[in-house]
Enzyme design. Sequence first.
Site, PDB file in Angstrom:
ATOM      1  N   LYS A  45      45.486  51.423   8.609  1.00 26.57           N
ATOM      2  CA  LYS A  45      46.617  50.844   7.885  1.00 26.57           C
ATOM      3  C   LYS A  45      46.800  51.525   6.536  1.00 26.57           C
ATOM      4  O   LYS A  45      45.828  51.839   5.855  1.00 26.57           O
ATOM      5  CB  LYS A  45      46.376  49.345   7.691  1.00 26.57           C
ATOM      6  CG  LYS A  45      47.542  48.603   7.089  1.00 26.57           C
ATOM      7  CD  LYS A  45      47.336  47.120   7.199  1.00 26.57           C
ATOM      8  CE  LYS A  45      48.509  46.372   6.590  1.00 26.57           C
ATOM      9  NZ  LYS A  45      49.797  46.736   7.186  1.00 26.57           N
ATOM     10  N   ALA A  70      59.365  44.904   7.479  1.00 28.69           N
ATOM     11  CA  ALA A  70      59.386  45.112   6.030  1.00 28.69           C
ATOM     12  C   ALA A  70      58.105  44.516   5.467  1.00 28.69           C
ATOM     13  O   ALA A  70      58.131  43.715   4.535  1.00 28.69           O
ATOM     14  CB  ALA A  70      60.618  44.464   5.409  1.00 28.69           C
ATOM     15  N   CYS A 131      56.699  56.139   0.496  1.00 33.12           N
ATOM     16  CA  CYS A 131      56.525  55.141  -0.560  1.00 33.12           C
ATOM     17  C   CYS A 131      57.513  55.392  -1.703  1.00 33.12           C
ATOM     18  O   CYS A 131      57.816  56.540  -2.034  1.00 33.12           O
ATOM     19  CB  CYS A 131      55.107  55.193  -1.123  1.00 33.12           C
ATOM     20  SG  CYS A 131      53.820  54.803   0.073  1.00 33.12           S
ATOM     21  N   ILE A 192      57.792  60.844  13.168  1.00 36.46           N
ATOM     22  CA  ILE A 192      58.509  60.347  12.003  1.00 36.46           C
ATOM     23  C   ILE A 192      57.968  58.973  11.591  1.00 36.46           C
ATOM     24  O   ILE A 192      57.342  58.282  12.403  1.00 36.46           O
ATOM     25  CB  ILE A 192      60.027  60.234  12.283  1.00 36.46           C
ATOM     26  CG1 ILE A 192      60.281  59.290  13.446  1.00 36.46           C
ATOM     27  CG2 ILE A 192      60.618  61.599  12.506  1.00 36.46           C
ATOM     28  CD1 ILE A 192      61.747  58.991  13.744  1.00 36.46           C
ATOM     29  N   ASN A 193      58.281  58.609  10.353  1.00 36.41           N
ATOM     30  CA  ASN A 193      58.115  57.242   9.931  1.00 36.41           C
ATOM     31  C   ASN A 193      59.341  56.463  10.429  1.00 36.41           C
ATOM     32  O   ASN A 193      60.187  57.011  11.125  1.00 36.41           O
ATOM     33  CB  ASN A 193      57.992  57.175   8.395  1.00 36.41           C
ATOM     34  CG  ASN A 193      57.108  56.037   7.938  1.00 36.41           C
ATOM     35  OD1 ASN A 193      57.143  54.954   8.508  1.00 36.41           O
ATOM     36  ND2 ASN A 193      56.314  56.272   6.907  1.00 36.41           N
TER      37      ASN A 193
END
Length: 305
Positions: A45, A70, A131, A192-193
């Site tokens: 994580k 989210a 981020c 990808i994210n």
Amino acid sequence: MVDLSVNLAGVTLKNPIIPASGAFGYGREFAELYDLNLLGSFSWKGTTGEARAGNPQPRIAETPAGMLNAVGLQNPGIEAVIEEEIPNIARIFQGPVIANVGGFSLEEYAENCRKLSDCQQAAILEVNISCPNVHAGGTNFGSSPESAAAVTRAVRAATQKPVFLKLSPNVTDIAAIAKACADEGADGLCLINTLLGMRIDLKTRRPVLANRTGGLSGPAVFPVALRMVYDVYEAVKLPIIGCGGVSSARDAAEMMLAGASVVEIGAANLRNPYACKEIIEDLPAVCAELGVTKISDLTGGAHHG
């Protein structure tokens, strides 16, 4: 007999299937269901310098072909991960682990990577540049070649471990960002994210997520991820971790043909906690169908026939 082993930036994995960061925690819950040593690796994580509670609820929403999240990088912080989670990982998984690293400043990224440099089991650092940069008005570090290059430069100077930059798809030209990371010494890329999306509640007429928007993952994003992996493979000569909507062994093979050396499985684990185990079990039959005896031979196959 099919050889499922792969080499990722000098790290040998027994197969190319890796649970993705954010969908596997630190392995504790899944270790209760099956032997994690079946996996090639897993990406833990996303971990930041300080503990984070994450975003307010609700922070998960369903979609017809995936999900929105989210969560907001909820994690116990780098010190707790080093002191508590890594020793537990060593008990439940004996292979090399991919450490997903987050940060809200260049200094935080570099410091987190520096602290992980002595953690033997963390074989690869996967740096999440989706981020928000708190020093630049909240824009994501991965939103431009310049900011992506700055993160790569900072973490490259902080560690000798292989560094993979995890790229956001929410950009105009992902190949340009990949090149910027390569030029600053990245050892590999992960893509990808999640894609940015939202849902609206018809009764309240308000966004379903408290954060308004969230990251879309699941089968809906697979064609987008596949195209981006293909484009980045053409643009740079770095190993690629392919991620985004993979939910079967056939999907994994397709992602490798596009250019991925290994494949991360995200949302599929949340729908079926045995997803990675089943994909690994199905890989030999898919390889036999494709006429390959060494799975690494699939990587980039779509580019040269």
